[in-house]
Motif scaffolding. Structure first.
Motif, PDB file in Angstrom:
ATOM      1  N   LYS A 104       0.831  -1.203   0.000  1.00 25.31           N
ATOM      2  CA  LYS A 104       0.000   0.000   0.000  1.00 25.31           C
ATOM      3  C   LYS A 104       0.868   1.257   0.000  1.00 25.31           C
ATOM      4  O   LYS A 104       0.607   2.212  -0.738  1.00 25.31           O
ATOM      5  CB  LYS A 104      -0.928   0.003   1.217  1.00 25.31           C
ATOM      6  N   GLU A 107       2.363   1.752  -3.397  1.00 31.94           N
ATOM      7  CA  GLU A 107       1.348   2.256  -4.323  1.00 31.94           C
ATOM      8  C   GLU A 107       1.097   3.744  -4.086  1.00 31.94           C
ATOM      9  O   GLU A 107       0.987   4.525  -5.032  1.00 31.94           O
ATOM     10  CB  GLU A 107       0.048   1.465  -4.140  1.00 31.94           C
ATOM     11  N   GLU A 108       1.017   4.145  -2.809  1.00 28.96           N
ATOM     12  CA  GLU A 108       0.813   5.553  -2.482  1.00 28.96           C
ATOM     13  C   GLU A 108       1.992   6.402  -2.951  1.00 28.96           C
ATOM     14  O   GLU A 108       1.808   7.516  -3.452  1.00 28.96           O
ATOM     15  CB  GLU A 108       0.607   5.724  -0.978  1.00 28.96           C
TER      16      GLU A 108
END
Length: 138
Positions: A104, A107-108
Motif C-alpha cells: 500500500k 502504491e501511495e
C-alpha cells in the motif's frame, strides 16, 4: 562404566531413555491402531505402554513428523503431525499484514510521484479545506 543395555541408557531414578530404533516402531504401532490420535495422546500411550521409558512429547512429535501417512491404503504424504487447515500462525499473519502495508505504501508513493491520489488515502479525498485563521489543509 558398563555400556547401556536394552532400550537405552539409564537415567536418574531408574528411567530409561529408549533408542530411536525402539521408540519409532512403538509410536508407529500406536499411530497405526489409532490414526486420529494427536501428538499428546500418542505420547501418553507410549508412556502408558512403557512406564519405564523417559520420552518427551517433542521427541514423539519429531518421529511422527518423519513418518509417511497411509490412510485407506493411500499415501497422504509425510508427517503424521496434524496441521490445522486454514489456521494461520501469528508469524504468518504478521508477515501478510506487513507485506500488505508495504504494498500500500509503495502504491501511495507511486501515485504521489505521478500526482494522483490513491483510493483510501487521506480523509476528505484530497479536497482543499479552508479553515478560520487562514490555514489551508490539503
Amino acid at each position: 562404566m558398563a555400556a547401556a543395555e536394552g532400550a537405552g541408557a539409564a537415567a536418574a531414578g531408574g528411567a530409561v531413555v529408549p533408542e530411536f530404533d525402539d521408540l519409532k516402531p512403538c509410536i508407529k504401532a500406536i499411530k497405526d491402531a489409532n490414526p486420529d490420535m494427536g501428538v499428546a495422546k500418542v505420547h501418553a500411550a507410549v508412556k502408558e505402554q512403557h512406564p519405564e521409558w523417559q520420552v518427551s512429547q517433542d521427541r514423539c512429535k519429531k518421529i511422527l513428523a518423519d513418518m509417511v501417512v497411509v490412510v485407506d491404503g493411500k499415501v497422504k504424504g509425510k508427517g503424521l503431525v496434524k496441521k490445522s487447515d486454514g489456521a494461520v500462525s501469528a508469524k504468518e499473519l504478521a508477515k501478510k499484514k506487513t507485506e500488505a502495508a508495504l504494498a500500500k505504501k509503495k502504491e501511495e508513493a507511486k501515485a504521489k510521484k505521478a500526482g494522483t491520489q490513491v483510493a483510501g488515502g487521506p480523509v476528505g479525498g484530497g479536497v482543499t479545506t479552508f479553515r478560520p485563521g487562514g490555514d489551508i489543509s490539503h
